[in-house]
Design an enzyme around this catalytic site. Structure first.
Site, PDB file in Angstrom:
ATOM      1  CG  ASP A 273      -1.355   1.311   1.581  1.00 52.72           C
ATOM      2  OD1 ASP A 273      -2.281   1.536   0.528  1.00 52.72           O
ATOM      3  OD2 ASP A 273      -1.395   1.909   2.726  1.00 52.72           O
TER       4      ASP A 273
ATOM      5  CG  ASP B 228      -1.523   2.328   6.723  1.00 50.52           C
ATOM      6  OD1 ASP B 228      -1.631   3.256   7.240  1.00 50.52           O
ATOM      7  OD2 ASP B 228      -1.718   2.238   5.502  1.00 50.52           O
TER       8      ASP B 228
ATOM      9  CG  ASP C  22      -4.242  -0.758   3.044  1.00 53.38           C
ATOM     10  OD1 ASP C  22      -4.294  -0.595   2.053  1.00 53.38           O
ATOM     11  OD2 ASP C  22      -3.484  -0.034   3.928  1.00 53.38           O
TER      12      ASP C  22
END
Length: 634
Positions: A334, A531, A535
């Protein structure tokens, strides 16, 4: 009322603790002592005493394994190696080989004792986490101090932590300042300065100043409690290879018993062996063919790897994930909050006309000073970092989606997007600046004073300090590295180019990230690092989900299989390398264990070994694979 424990009860408790810790050593020593006494009695031809001491050695050294084996046989209707060893020892005694059977019992007993100690060594680093949790806290109530159990703390309570004490709860500093040693939780080697408004974690150590901390999470939901829960899960969850070996053990033990029965009955008729020799060889076969080393080839290595990782701030929620991460071929990151810090930072200041960088930044920050927008905060922070004294702005007006306007010392200013300036035409040089900043994926802020453009600023979510090195290390290991982001294409490509990733996927919603992870999984195992809440679906869809421990949300932490406690991306190459090392050690152990069994079985058929030699070879190989697994503690 409960009565206090009496002297006898306290003695019993003390004995229980002693026996739990040292009982296996005492049993092993007694077993050896009785064997020595039996041998001494035999030298004096005191046959009755010799037999008595041998029986005591058998009972003391073999009773626990015999009970465990019988329970497996009658309760689970299965055979295990414990029962095979005991049967082999008793069989040897039944044909007069008391010493050989006793040596088997002793070495088997010694092997179990050493295995207990090596497993204890494996778990020491993990168990030390449990000791970080304080038992009591000092709560401030109407100016008075009151000691309470940590479990009794309520949300909103204010606790006092004196210098050098361990912080008892996750919370927010409301008064005081100090440097806090967070190494036990995040792995940071340098203490972190904490002021009012900063977050602190249970189990960390306060430095030189007193802190008043408001409780933000109940005891069972603190970061430390979650770590302990994850560690307990990791210790209890067996990897697929271990489950396969344990299933195989039951089948294999039955085959060994069947083969031993055939060995006891057929050779006298086919090979002309004497019955005592036949039974003796069958007993040796029971010993050397048992899969003890095979069974011990995996879990010591897995637990050692998990322990090593925990010591370096990487928490695996189970051995299965340590196995899987070693086979990862693609790493998907990410962007925001993972590869980047998740907070915009002012990166460019381009003054126009007579303005300097300082005067432009001072004016812009004065207009943005009261705004809560992340971009405004980034501009104000930069001005403060440069030591600029801000002016008080008047007639402030926020224009949603466009920017803000106000006056400073009578000068009417506008700060925001191009549309806020009523699409004022840019000169060629100004347009070139804006085009360059856009190409770099930055967010542009235009500043106008009395309807004249006086500057162009840019902010960007900057990459983490070690992100570039982590990506380079992964690519050097042969990994394909991709970046997933919900940002626009230009921003994603700019950050991706800066980091050196192989591929960038931009403009993604959470469900798009899942689709891409599934597509990448078609060519191999995928590790996903994230995080945020958005996600979590992709973390769940990946072969190995890795969450940022400090910056990560609760949802990401719960969904992930691995947690980076210090948000240190350099630990990802380390974790993959550790997974690969673990797989290599397990393969080496399995090959060695199978090789030793084959050599010993063939040697037994050729008459080249006696029972003590078979015992030493078999149990020695078991100890060696356990010690081999402990290499991963390094």
């Amino acid at each position: 009322m409960e009565q206090a424990a009496g002297p006898d009860e306290r003695k019993l408790d003390s004995f229980g603790v002693f026996w739990e810790k040292y009982g296996s050593i005492v049993i092993t020593i007694l077993c050896l002592l009785f064997i020595i006494l039996a041998w001494a009695m035999g030298r004096k031809d005191w046959d009755a005493a010799e037999i008595v001491f041998y029986v005591l050695a058998y009972v003391i050294g073999g009773h626990r394994k015999a009970i465990e084996g019988l329970e497996t046989l009658f309760k689970e209707k299965d055979l295990d190696v414990d029962l095979l060893m005991v049967v082999a020892a008793v069989g040897a005694a039944s044909i007069g080989y008391w010493m050989d059977g006793a040596v088997l019992i002793f070495i088997f007993c010694l092997s179990g004792t050493l295995e207990d100690f090596t497993m204890e060594k494996t778990n020491q680093d993990i168990q030390s986490i449990m000791k970080l949790r304080p038992e009591e806290a000092v709560v401030l109530q109407v100016g008075k101090e009151r000691k309470v159990k940590v479990e009794e703390l309520q949300l909103g309570d204010v606790v006092l932590v004196r210098p050098g004490e361990r912080i008892p709860t996750d919370g927010q500093v409301v008064e005081g300042q100090s440097a806090v040693d967070q190494a036990s939780i995040t792995g940071e080697s340098i203490p972190v300065d904490k002021l009012a408004g900063d977050e602190v974690f249970a189990g960390t150590i306060n430095g030189q100043g007193a802190l008043k901390i408001q409780v933000t999470k109940p005891a069972e939901e603190t970061l430390l409690s979650r770590i302990i829960h994850m560690v307990q899960e990791a210790k209890n969850e067996m990897p697929p290879s271990q489950l396969f070996v344990e299933r195989f053990e039951g089948i294999y033990a039955k085959i060994v018993v069947a083969a031993a029965v055939l060995l006891m009955t057929l050779p006298p008729f086919i090979l002309g062996w004497e019955w005592d020799k036949t039974i003796y060889r069958a007993m040796i076969f029971l010993v050397v063919a048992s899969p003890c080393a095979l069974v011990s080839s995996i879990m010591p290595a897995i637990l050692s790897g998990i322990s090593n990782a925990a010591r370096k701030g990487v928490l695996f929620k189970g051995g299965v994930h340590l196995e899987h991460i070693g086979h990862v071929s693609t790493v998907a990151f990410d962007k925001t909050g993972t590869l980047t810090e998740g907070k915009p930072r002012l990166t460019d200041v381009h003054p126009l006309g007579s303005y300097t960088e300082e005067s432009l930044l001072k004016l812009t920050a004065s207009i943005e000073n009261l705004s809560e927008h992340p971009i405004a905060k980034a501009i104000v922070q930069q001005a403060k970092d440069r030591g600029l004294v801000l002016e008080t702005a008047q007639e402030l007006t926020a224009i949603p989606g466009e920017g803000v306007s106000g006056s400073v010392n009578g000068v009417l200013c506008k700060v925001g997007k191009m549309v806020l300036l009523q699409n004022q035409a840019l000169s060629d040089s100004e347009a070139a600046i804006a085009k360059q900043l856009e190409a770099e994926g930055k967010t542009i802020i235009y500043v106008q004073a009395d309807q004249v453009l006086i500057g162009i600023l840019a902010v960007q979510d900057v990459v983490r300090p070690n992100a570039r090195e982590a990506v380079a290390a992964l690519k050097q290991m042969g990994m394909k590295v991709v970046m997933l982001t919900g940002d626009r294409e230009a921003t994603g490509q700019a950050i991706g180019k800066q980091l050196g990733v192989d591929q960038v996927y931009a403009d993604l919603l959470p469900e798009n990230k899942v689709s891409i992870v599934k597509k990448l999984s078609e060519t191999g195992k995928v590790a996903m690092i994230g995080d945020g809440v958005n996600d979590a679906p992709a973390l769940a869809a990946s072969s190995v989900g890795i969450a940022m421990g400090a910056a990560g949300t609760d949802v990401a932490l719960e969904t992930a299989n691995v947690v980076l406690m210090a948000d240190d991306l350099s630990k990802i190459p380390f974790a993959i390398s550790l997974g690969r090392r673990t797989a290599r050690v397990i393969k080496q152990n399995l090959a060695f264990a199978i090789g030793v069994v084959l050599v010993l079985v063939v040697s037994n058929f050729l008459g080249g070994i006696n029972l003590p030699s078979g015992v030493v070879g078999h149990e020695g190989s078991t100890l060696l694979v356990i010690l081999s697994g402990l290499r991963l503690l390094r």
